[in-house]
Design a protein around this motif. Structure first.
Motif, PDB file in Angstrom:
ATOM      1  N   ILE A   1       0.840  -1.192   0.000  1.00 37.53           N
ATOM      2  CA  ILE A   1       0.000   0.000   0.000  1.00 37.53           C
ATOM      3  C   ILE A   1       0.881   1.249   0.000  1.00 37.53           C
ATOM      4  CG2 ILE A   1      -1.938  -1.102   1.167  1.00 37.53           C
ATOM      5  CD1 ILE A   1      -0.992   0.207   3.746  1.00 37.53           C
ATOM      6  N   GLY A   2       0.257   2.376  -0.320  1.00 38.26           N
ATOM      7  CA  GLY A   2       0.955   3.649  -0.146  1.00 38.26           C
ATOM      8  C   GLY A   2       1.355   4.373  -1.404  1.00 38.26           C
ATOM      9  N   GLY A   3       1.428   3.679  -2.561  1.00 39.71           N
ATOM     10  CA  GLY A   3       1.801   4.368  -3.791  1.00 39.71           C
ATOM     11  C   GLY A   3       3.169   5.022  -3.681  1.00 39.71           C
ATOM     12  N   ARG A   4       3.190   6.360  -3.774  1.00 37.61           N
ATOM     13  CA  ARG A   4       4.457   7.087  -3.734  1.00 37.61           C
ATOM     14  C   ARG A   4       4.870   7.449  -2.303  1.00 37.61           C
ATOM     15  NH1 ARG A   4       2.960  11.113  -8.660  1.00 37.61           N
ATOM     16  NH2 ARG A   4       0.978  10.929  -7.548  1.00 37.61           N
ATOM     17  N   THR A   5       4.330   6.740  -1.309  1.00 41.19           N
ATOM     18  CA  THR A   5       4.870   6.778   0.048  1.00 41.19           C
ATOM     19  C   THR A   5       5.281   5.363   0.418  1.00 41.19           C
ATOM     20  OG1 THR A   5       2.766   6.376   1.171  1.00 41.19           O
ATOM     21  CG2 THR A   5       3.339   8.669   0.710  1.00 41.19           C
ATOM     22  N   CYS A   6       6.353   5.229   1.166  1.00 41.81           N
ATOM     23  CA  CYS A   6       6.786   3.906   1.628  1.00 41.81           C
ATOM     24  C   CYS A   6       7.814   4.069   2.739  1.00 41.81           C
ATOM     25  CB  CYS A   6       7.399   3.095   0.480  1.00 41.81           C
ATOM     26  SG  CYS A   6       7.883   1.419   0.960  1.00 41.81           S
ATOM     27  N   SER A   7       7.511   3.517   3.911  1.00 44.68           N
ATOM     28  CA  SER A   7       8.441   3.568   5.046  1.00 44.68           C
ATOM     29  C   SER A   7       9.260   2.290   5.067  1.00 44.68           C
ATOM     30  CB  SER A   7       7.673   3.715   6.360  1.00 44.68           C
ATOM     31  OG  SER A   7       6.868   4.872   6.354  1.00 44.68           O
ATOM     32  N   VAL A   8      10.553   2.442   4.869  1.00 46.08           N
ATOM     33  CA  VAL A   8      11.484   1.316   4.935  1.00 46.08           C
ATOM     34  C   VAL A   8      11.993   1.197   6.370  1.00 46.08           C
ATOM     35  CG1 VAL A   8      13.696   0.423   4.118  1.00 46.08           C
ATOM     36  CG2 VAL A   8      12.166   1.629   2.533  1.00 46.08           C
ATOM     37  N   LYS A   9      12.063  -0.034   6.891  1.00 47.27           N
ATOM     38  CA  LYS A   9      12.535  -0.255   8.261  1.00 47.27           C
ATOM     39  C   LYS A   9      13.819  -1.061   8.238  1.00 47.27           C
ATOM     40  CE  LYS A   9       8.341   0.028  11.082  1.00 47.27           C
ATOM     41  NZ  LYS A   9       7.485  -0.690  12.057  1.00 47.27           N
TER      42      LYS A   9
ATOM     43  N   ASN B   1      16.962  -2.038  11.187  1.00 44.33           N
ATOM     44  CA  ASN B   1      17.615  -1.920  12.503  1.00 44.33           C
ATOM     45  C   ASN B   1      16.890  -0.933  13.417  1.00 44.33           C
ATOM     46  OD1 ASN B   1      19.563  -3.720  11.535  1.00 44.33           O
ATOM     47  ND2 ASN B   1      20.925  -2.069  10.878  1.00 44.33           N
ATOM     48  N   GLY B   2      15.559  -0.983  13.392  1.00 48.13           N
ATOM     49  CA  GLY B   2      14.769  -0.147  14.280  1.00 48.13           C
ATOM     50  C   GLY B   2      14.614   1.289  13.840  1.00 48.13           C
ATOM     51  N   TYR B   3      15.052   1.624  12.634  1.00 46.54           N
ATOM     52  CA  TYR B   3      14.962   3.003  12.154  1.00 46.54           C
ATOM     53  C   TYR B   3      14.106   3.046  10.890  1.00 46.54           C
ATOM     54  CZ  TYR B   3      16.388   7.839  11.435  1.00 46.54           C
ATOM     55  OH  TYR B   3      16.391   9.200  11.295  1.00 46.54           O
ATOM     56  N   ILE B   4      13.389   4.168  10.724  1.00 50.06           N
ATOM     57  CA  ILE B   4      12.502   4.324   9.572  1.00 50.06           C
ATOM     58  C   ILE B   4      13.135   5.258   8.559  1.00 50.06           C
ATOM     59  CG2 ILE B   4      10.283   5.256   8.792  1.00 50.06           C
ATOM     60  CD1 ILE B   4       9.103   4.273  11.440  1.00 50.06           C
ATOM     61  N   PHE B   5      13.283   4.764   7.347  1.00 53.03           N
ATOM     62  CA  PHE B   5      13.758   5.546   6.214  1.00 53.03           C
ATOM     63  C   PHE B   5      12.552   5.788   5.300  1.00 53.03           C
ATOM     64  CE2 PHE B   5      17.166   3.004   7.872  1.00 53.03           C
ATOM     65  CZ  PHE B   5      18.331   3.758   7.726  1.00 53.03           C
ATOM     66  N   GLU B   6      12.163   7.043   5.146  1.00 51.67           N
ATOM     67  CA  GLU B   6      10.995   7.355   4.318  1.00 51.67           C
ATOM     68  C   GLU B   6      11.412   7.426   2.851  1.00 51.67           C
ATOM     69  OE1 GLU B   6       8.052   7.195   5.176  1.00 51.67           O
ATOM     70  OE2 GLU B   6       7.725   7.922   7.208  1.00 51.67           O
ATOM     71  N   ALA B   7      11.055   6.397   2.099  1.00 53.71           N
ATOM     72  CA  ALA B   7      11.463   6.303   0.701  1.00 53.71           C
ATOM     73  C   ALA B   7      10.404   6.875  -0.242  1.00 53.71           C
ATOM     74  CB  ALA B   7      11.768   4.846   0.346  1.00 53.71           C
ATOM     75  N   GLY B   8       9.643   7.831   0.239  1.00 54.00           N
ATOM     76  CA  GLY B   8       8.622   8.485  -0.577  1.00 54.00           C
ATOM     77  C   GLY B   8       8.147   9.729   0.134  1.00 54.00           C
TER      78      GLY B   8
ATOM     79  N   ALA C   1      11.281  12.632 -10.690  1.00 50.61           N
ATOM     80  CA  ALA C   1      12.032  12.392  -9.455  1.00 50.61           C
ATOM     81  C   ALA C   1      12.041  10.935  -9.022  1.00 50.61           C
ATOM     82  CB  ALA C   1      11.445  13.233  -8.327  1.00 50.61           C
ATOM     83  N   TYR C   2      13.082  10.607  -8.301  1.00 50.49           N
ATOM     84  CA  TYR C   2      13.140   9.397  -7.490  1.00 50.49           C
ATOM     85  C   TYR C   2      13.611   9.821  -6.109  1.00 50.49           C
ATOM     86  CZ  TYR C   2      18.129   9.619  -8.782  1.00 50.49           C
ATOM     87  OH  TYR C   2      19.422  10.027  -8.992  1.00 50.49           O
ATOM     88  N   LYS C   3      13.682   8.897  -5.178  1.00 52.46           N
ATOM     89  CA  LYS C   3      14.122   9.263  -3.831  1.00 52.46           C
ATOM     90  C   LYS C   3      15.198   8.305  -3.357  1.00 52.46           C
ATOM     91  CE  LYS C   3      12.709  10.791   0.725  1.00 52.46           C
ATOM     92  NZ  LYS C   3      11.595  11.183   1.612  1.00 52.46           N
ATOM     93  N   ILE C   4      16.222   8.874  -2.704  1.00 54.75           N
ATOM     94  CA  ILE C   4      17.249   8.051  -2.076  1.00 54.75           C
ATOM     95  C   ILE C   4      17.355   8.410  -0.598  1.00 54.75           C
ATOM     96  CG2 ILE C   4      18.568   7.740  -4.200  1.00 54.75           C
ATOM     97  CD1 ILE C   4      20.608   9.761  -3.037  1.00 54.75           C
ATOM     98  N   CYS C   5      17.608   7.398   0.212  1.00 57.45           N
ATOM     99  CA  CYS C   5      17.832   7.547   1.655  1.00 57.45           C
ATOM    100  C   CYS C   5      19.224   6.999   1.947  1.00 57.45           C
ATOM    101  CB  CYS C   5      16.793   6.760   2.450  1.00 57.45           C
ATOM    102  SG  CYS C   5      15.077   7.169   2.069  1.00 57.45           S
ATOM    103  N   VAL C   6      20.079   7.821   2.504  1.00 60.42           N
ATOM    104  CA  VAL C   6      21.476   7.453   2.736  1.00 60.42           C
ATOM    105  C   VAL C   6      21.749   7.439   4.240  1.00 60.42           C
ATOM    106  CG1 VAL C   6      23.892   8.057   2.316  1.00 60.42           C
ATOM    107  CG2 VAL C   6      22.165   8.516   0.550  1.00 60.42           C
ATOM    108  N   GLU C   7      22.306   6.343   4.733  1.00 55.80           N
ATOM    109  CA  GLU C   7      22.859   6.315   6.085  1.00 55.80           C
ATOM    110  C   GLU C   7      24.360   6.523   5.953  1.00 55.80           C
ATOM    111  OE1 GLU C   7      23.109   3.600  10.170  1.00 55.80           O
ATOM    112  OE2 GLU C   7      22.013   2.848   8.420  1.00 55.80           O
TER     113      GLU C   7
END
Length: 474
Positions: free
Chosen positions: A64-72, A74-81, A327-333
């Motif tokens: 679900i979520g379309g262009r929203t997506c919460s990646v989990k 190690n207990g942390y949320i990376f918002e990939a949208g 656009a695309y989205k990247i989440c960097v640790e």
């Protein structure tokens, strides 16, 4: 933790892998689907929720979520949208309050004392930009101030439906962001031009000639006019549990009603209305029937669905043009806490126009985000992405990367809507209009927070009420 087939992940040890860990995956993917039932409504896509009749949801993705997506991880949320919300975004805030998330917000701009100061790549060299620098504010205010009120008089939704016929709005909608930049160029310092260009690239994700000036003006106007207020509304407050948690709460509310059927990984190919019944055909050749249909897919994907009877010519023309955000989205640790409030700009010499600090992970590393345009395809060329990150600052050390390529994905074909000059004036009302009992509900053609999560809920609420009324009247 389930893995979605969407997106990708990267670590130095494993390299690039397909898929991301997220609670958004729905298992099992189908529930209570009956091809012999005539549903009160079929909803195509899950960026929309809220019907209280017998509903079938058909979603092309496995989540679900379309262009929203919460990646989990190690207990942390990376918002990939889509990420940020604000109390002044009435539709999404109403849902946040309904499900008890209003007391659980995180501050993307929370200050960390040990953070590095922002930097800019200028003439191929790294320059520090103090937190107190006013070039961005001054340049942006000159860009917006067409009326002595920072654009507030041009886009006043309280004049609904009059704002779309406002002569000033029509005038500025016909101009591109590049036109406006050229218009005020003599009034800008070199530093203001540089800062303003980076802001506009972050909003529009491509050449500034592709984006309507009125569309760029709309975001700060809705926020109160200033760059500071704009940042508060569009890039500060996020849900501590992630956007997927809100989507799941809404989905579960519909599921426990007993009226919801659904099928994920199910792509729709056609919508055909005959008399009082509309048949939705999947790409696998499975027909489903309903009294009403809500089409919640993004603008750039509507051309992949065949509609019969044919859509209104103006709506069809709008669909053929689409929007311009690649656009695309990247989440960097990144290793270390020192990047927490750092922002890097590089306009976009190596493919990344910016990289922003957004949090600190449990491992004591910095969480950074970027939403580039069509400059890099990380899924085919991850080395180019790593090169662009290193170019932003040579001391950055990525620990892991998550990403969603919304531009190339067949079920989105772009990020949030960025409309070209004249598009909104000519096409917005046609896109919003139903075709009989086929309703269109997506953030890409919302009235107010167009392109935001709030915009999706705005159009969803309108479609929901129309379907409910049609059901009551038979």
């Amino acid at each position: 933790m389930p893995f979605s087939t969407d997106g990708y992940r990267w670590t130095p040890e494993e390299g690039l892998k397909t898929g991301v860990p997220t609670d958004a995956v729905i298992e099992p993917p189908t529930h209570n689907v009956d091809p012999d039932v005539t549903y009160d409504a079929i909803v195509i896509g899950t960026g929309y929720a809220g019907l209280r009749r017998k509903v079938l949801v058909l979603e092309g993705r496995d989540r679900i979520g379309g262009r929203t997506c919460s990646v989990k991880q190690n207990g942390y949320i990376f918002e990939a949208g889509g990420t940020w919300v604000h109390r002044n975004q009435a539709h999404v805030w109403g849902e946040i309050v309904r499900y008890g998330f209003d007391g659980h917000l995180k501050d993307s701009q929370e200050y960390y004392e040990g953070s590095r100061t922002p930097t800019m790549i200028r003439d191929g060299k790294l320059h520090e930009i103090p937190f107190t620098d006013q070039s961005s504010t001054q340049g942006f205010e000159k860009f917006c101030n067409i009326d002595g009120q920072l654009g507030l008089s041009v886009f006043d939704v309280h004049l609904e439906p009059g704002w779309l016929q406002n002569e000033d709005f029509v005038k500025w909608d016909a101009m591109s962001c590049q036109d406006r930049l050229d218009q005020i160029q003599d009034d800008l310092t070199a530093e203001e031009t540089e800062a303003l260009t980076n802001i506009l690239l972050s909003m529009n994700k491509g050449p500034l000639s592709r984006a309507s000036f009125a569309e760029a003006l709309r975001w700060p106007a809705l926020s109160g006019g200033s760059l500071y207020a704009f940042g508060q509304h569009s890039a500060r407050w996020k849900l501590a549990n992630g956007q997927t948690a809100l989507s799941l709460a809404m989905f579960e509310d519909a599921r426990v009603s007993g009226n919801l059927s659904y099928s994920f990984s199910t792509v729709v190919s056609s919508v055909e209305t005959q008399g009082s019944i509309t048949t939705v055909m999947t790409s696998a050749g499975q027909p489903f029937k309903a009294s009403s249909v809500v089409v919640a897919v993004p603008l750039n994907c509507l051309s992949d669905i065949h509609f019969s009877p044919a859509l209104d010519p103006v709506k069809a023309e709008a669909i053929s043009k689409g929007h311009t955000n690649h656009a695309y989205k990247i989440c960097v640790e990144a290793k270390g806490k020192q990047w927490r409030n750092w922002m890097g700009n590089a306009a976009p010499h190596k493919g990344l126009p910016f990289l922003n600090g957004d949090g600190i992970t449990p491992a004591g590393n910095s969480y950074l985000i970027s939403t580039p345009g069509d400059y890099i395809d990380p899924q085919t060329d991850p080395e180019k992405l790593l090169e662009a990150i290193q170019y932003m600052h040579p001391e950055l050390e990525p620990v892991r990367i998550f990403g969603m390529d919304y531009h190339s994905h067949p079920l989105s074909k772009g990020g949030w809507a960025v409309h070209g000059p004249g598009f909104v004036t000519k096409y917005l009302r046609s896109l919003q209009a139903p075709a009989g009992r086929v309703h269109f509900a997506n953030a890409d053609w919302a009235d107010v927070w167009r392109g935001f999560i709030d915009g999706a809920l705005e159009l969803g609420a309108r479609a929901s009420q129309a379907v409910l009324q049609a059901t009551r009247t038979g």
